[in-house]
Scaffold this motif. Sequence first.
Motif, mmCIF file in Angstrom:
data_model
loop_
_atom_site.group_PDB
_atom_site.id
_atom_site.type_symbol
_atom_site.label_atom_id
_atom_site.label_comp_id
_atom_site.label_asym_id
_atom_site.label_seq_id
_atom_site.Cartn_x
_atom_site.Cartn_y
_atom_site.Cartn_z
ATOM 1 N N ARG A 47 0.799 -1.222 0.000
ATOM 2 C CA ARG A 47 0.000 0.000 0.000
ATOM 3 C C ARG A 47 0.834 1.275 0.000
ATOM 4 N NH1 ARG A 47 -2.119 -4.218 1.756
ATOM 5 N NH2 ARG A 47 -4.321 -4.701 1.743
ATOM 6 N N ASP A 48 1.961 1.249 0.704
ATOM 7 C CA ASP A 48 2.806 2.437 0.823
ATOM 8 C C ASP A 48 4.250 1.991 1.058
ATOM 9 O OD1 ASP A 48 3.993 4.871 1.267
ATOM 10 O OD2 ASP A 48 2.771 5.395 3.017
ATOM 11 N N PRO A 49 4.989 1.675 0.000
ATOM 12 C CA PRO A 49 6.342 1.142 0.151
ATOM 13 C C PRO A 49 7.276 2.018 0.991
ATOM 14 C CG PRO A 49 5.619 0.937 -2.120
ATOM 15 C CD PRO A 49 4.582 1.748 -1.399
ATOM 16 N N MET A 50 7.094 3.313 0.969
ATOM 17 C CA MET A 50 7.962 4.203 1.743
ATOM 18 C C MET A 50 7.705 4.080 3.246
ATOM 19 S SD MET A 50 9.945 5.404 -0.458
ATOM 20 C CE MET A 50 10.806 6.612 0.505
ATOM 21 N N ALA A 51 6.565 3.558 3.644
ATOM 22 C CA ALA A 51 6.234 3.412 5.065
ATOM 23 C C ALA A 51 6.594 2.033 5.609
ATOM 24 C CB ALA A 51 4.747 3.681 5.284
ATOM 25 N N ALA A 52 6.957 1.112 4.725
ATOM 26 C CA ALA A 52 7.230 -0.264 5.151
ATOM 27 C C ALA A 52 8.530 -0.354 5.935
ATOM 28 C CB ALA A 52 7.278 -1.181 3.935
ATOM 29 N N ARG A 53 8.498 -1.074 7.045
ATOM 30 C CA ARG A 53 9.678 -1.311 7.881
ATOM 31 C C ARG A 53 9.805 -2.812 8.079
ATOM 32 N NH1 ARG A 53 9.915 3.009 6.343
ATOM 33 N NH2 ARG A 53 10.022 4.965 7.452
ATOM 34 N N LEU A 54 11.027 -3.277 8.204
ATOM 35 C CA LEU A 54 11.267 -4.712 8.268
ATOM 36 C C LEU A 54 12.058 -5.071 9.515
ATOM 37 C CD1 LEU A 54 10.753 -7.234 6.543
ATOM 38 C CD2 LEU A 54 12.954 -6.849 5.482
ATOM 39 N N THR A 55 11.749 -6.217 10.095
ATOM 40 C CA THR A 55 12.510 -6.730 11.215
ATOM 41 C C THR A 55 13.519 -7.757 10.704
ATOM 42 O OG1 THR A 55 10.866 -8.449 11.648
ATOM 43 C CG2 THR A 55 10.608 -6.364 12.827
ATOM 44 N N LYS A 56 14.379 -8.269 11.587
ATOM 45 C CA LYS A 56 15.431 -9.201 11.183
ATOM 46 C C LYS A 56 14.999 -10.663 11.248
ATOM 47 C CE LYS A 56 19.253 -6.328 12.704
ATOM 48 N NZ LYS A 56 20.449 -6.271 13.544
ATOM 49 N N ASP A 57 13.771 -10.914 11.706
ATOM 50 C CA ASP A 57 13.364 -12.301 11.869
ATOM 51 C C ASP A 57 11.997 -12.538 11.232
ATOM 52 O OD1 ASP A 57 11.680 -10.953 13.569
ATOM 53 O OD2 ASP A 57 12.111 -12.175 15.309
ATOM 54 N N VAL A 58 11.601 -13.798 11.251
ATOM 55 C CA VAL A 58 10.297 -14.189 10.732
ATOM 56 C C VAL A 58 9.556 -14.892 11.862
ATOM 57 C CG1 VAL A 58 9.064 -15.585 9.036
ATOM 58 C CG2 VAL A 58 11.241 -14.515 8.418
ATOM 59 N N ASP A 59 8.386 -14.390 12.187
ATOM 60 C CA ASP A 59 7.558 -14.998 13.218
ATOM 61 C C ASP A 59 6.470 -15.826 12.550
ATOM 62 O OD1 ASP A 59 8.837 -13.574 15.399
ATOM 63 O OD2 ASP A 59 7.825 -11.805 14.621
ATOM 64 N N VAL A 60 6.280 -17.032 13.065
ATOM 65 C CA VAL A 60 5.214 -17.889 12.545
ATOM 66 C C VAL A 60 4.389 -18.429 13.701
ATOM 67 C CG1 VAL A 60 6.401 -18.587 10.429
ATOM 68 C CG2 VAL A 60 6.712 -19.920 12.493
ATOM 69 N N ALA A 61 3.114 -18.637 13.420
ATOM 70 C CA ALA A 61 2.226 -19.266 14.394
ATOM 71 C C ALA A 61 2.027 -20.715 13.964
ATOM 72 C CB ALA A 61 0.884 -18.530 14.432
ATOM 73 N N ILE A 62 2.265 -21.620 14.900
ATOM 74 C CA ILE A 62 2.111 -23.052 14.645
ATOM 75 C C ILE A 62 1.361 -23.673 15.810
ATOM 76 C CG2 ILE A 62 4.191 -23.268 13.229
ATOM 77 C CD1 ILE A 62 5.565 -24.350 15.818
ATOM 78 N N ASP A 63 0.885 -24.886 15.611
ATOM 79 C CA ASP A 63 0.237 -25.632 16.676
ATOM 80 C C ASP A 63 1.312 -26.453 17.389
ATOM 81 O OD1 ASP A 63 -1.230 -27.386 18.293
ATOM 82 O OD2 ASP A 63 -2.839 -27.546 16.822
ATOM 83 N N ARG A 64 1.459 -26.217 18.687
ATOM 84 C CA ARG A 64 2.523 -26.889 19.452
ATOM 85 C C ARG A 64 2.423 -28.412 19.408
ATOM 86 N NH1 ARG A 64 5.487 -23.761 22.980
ATOM 87 N NH2 ARG A 64 5.764 -25.522 24.370
ATOM 88 N N LYS A 65 1.243 -28.950 19.147
ATOM 89 C CA LYS A 65 1.123 -30.410 19.092
ATOM 90 C C LYS A 65 1.901 -30.990 17.909
ATOM 91 C CE LYS A 65 -3.032 -30.737 16.313
ATOM 92 N NZ LYS A 65 -4.437 -30.904 16.249
ATOM 93 N N ASN A 66 2.303 -30.142 16.968
ATOM 94 C CA ASN A 66 3.045 -30.586 15.792
ATOM 95 C C ASN A 66 4.557 -30.425 15.918
ATOM 96 O OD1 ASN A 66 0.668 -31.210 14.378
ATOM 97 N ND2 ASN A 66 0.477 -29.120 13.628
ATOM 98 N N LEU A 67 5.076 -30.168 17.121
ATOM 99 C CA LEU A 67 6.499 -29.854 17.265
ATOM 100 C C LEU A 67 7.419 -30.943 16.719
ATOM 101 C CD1 LEU A 67 6.710 -28.090 20.742
ATOM 102 C CD2 LEU A 67 6.760 -27.069 18.465
ATOM 103 N N ASP A 68 7.123 -32.199 17.000
ATOM 104 C CA ASP A 68 7.994 -33.272 16.491
ATOM 105 C C ASP A 68 7.962 -33.326 14.970
ATOM 106 O OD1 ASP A 68 8.862 -34.030 19.019
ATOM 107 O OD2 ASP A 68 7.248 -35.511 19.266
ATOM 108 N N ALA A 69 6.777 -33.186 14.386
ATOM 109 C CA ALA A 69 6.650 -33.195 12.921
ATOM 110 C C ALA A 69 7.319 -31.968 12.308
ATOM 111 C CB ALA A 69 5.176 -33.254 12.521
ATOM 112 N N ILE A 70 7.211 -30.831 12.973
ATOM 113 C CA ILE A 70 7.841 -29.603 12.480
ATOM 114 C C ILE A 70 9.359 -29.755 12.478
ATOM 115 C CG2 ILE A 70 8.284 -27.176 13.041
ATOM 116 C CD1 ILE A 70 5.308 -27.137 14.052
ATOM 117 N N ARG A 71 9.898 -30.274 13.561
ATOM 118 C CA ARG A 71 11.350 -30.505 13.636
ATOM 119 C C ARG A 71 11.795 -31.421 12.501
ATOM 120 N NH1 ARG A 71 12.039 -32.868 18.596
ATOM 121 N NH2 ARG A 71 12.029 -30.797 19.515
#
Length: 95
Positions: A47-71
């Motif tokens: 929408r407004d590229p001049m206003a966009a700011r970026l962090t150094k990481d990526v946050d994701v939401a996952i279901d903790r019951k899938n931790l072994d499968a995710i690993r």
Amino acid sequence: MLANTIFEDAVERLFDVTMRFAAALDAAGIPYRVVGGLAVFVHVDARDPMAARLTKDVDVAIDRKNLDAIRAALEPYGFTFRLRQSVCSGSDKPK
């Protein structure tokens, strides 16, 4: 401009990591959502590229019951998994 090149390189690296992460979870059929700074960046940049700011990481939401499968899904893609004080964080940095 050098500053733009540095920023664009950082954005590209962050998106590359995100795409590897997404490919691993997609291939394993594990649901996730990108949240946090990267998600906001994508919406604001559209929408407004001049206003966009970026962090150094990526946050994701996952279901903790899938931790072994995710690993198991992430390790072949070069990610390592750490569990600290009930907070999960994945990293693509070597052990």
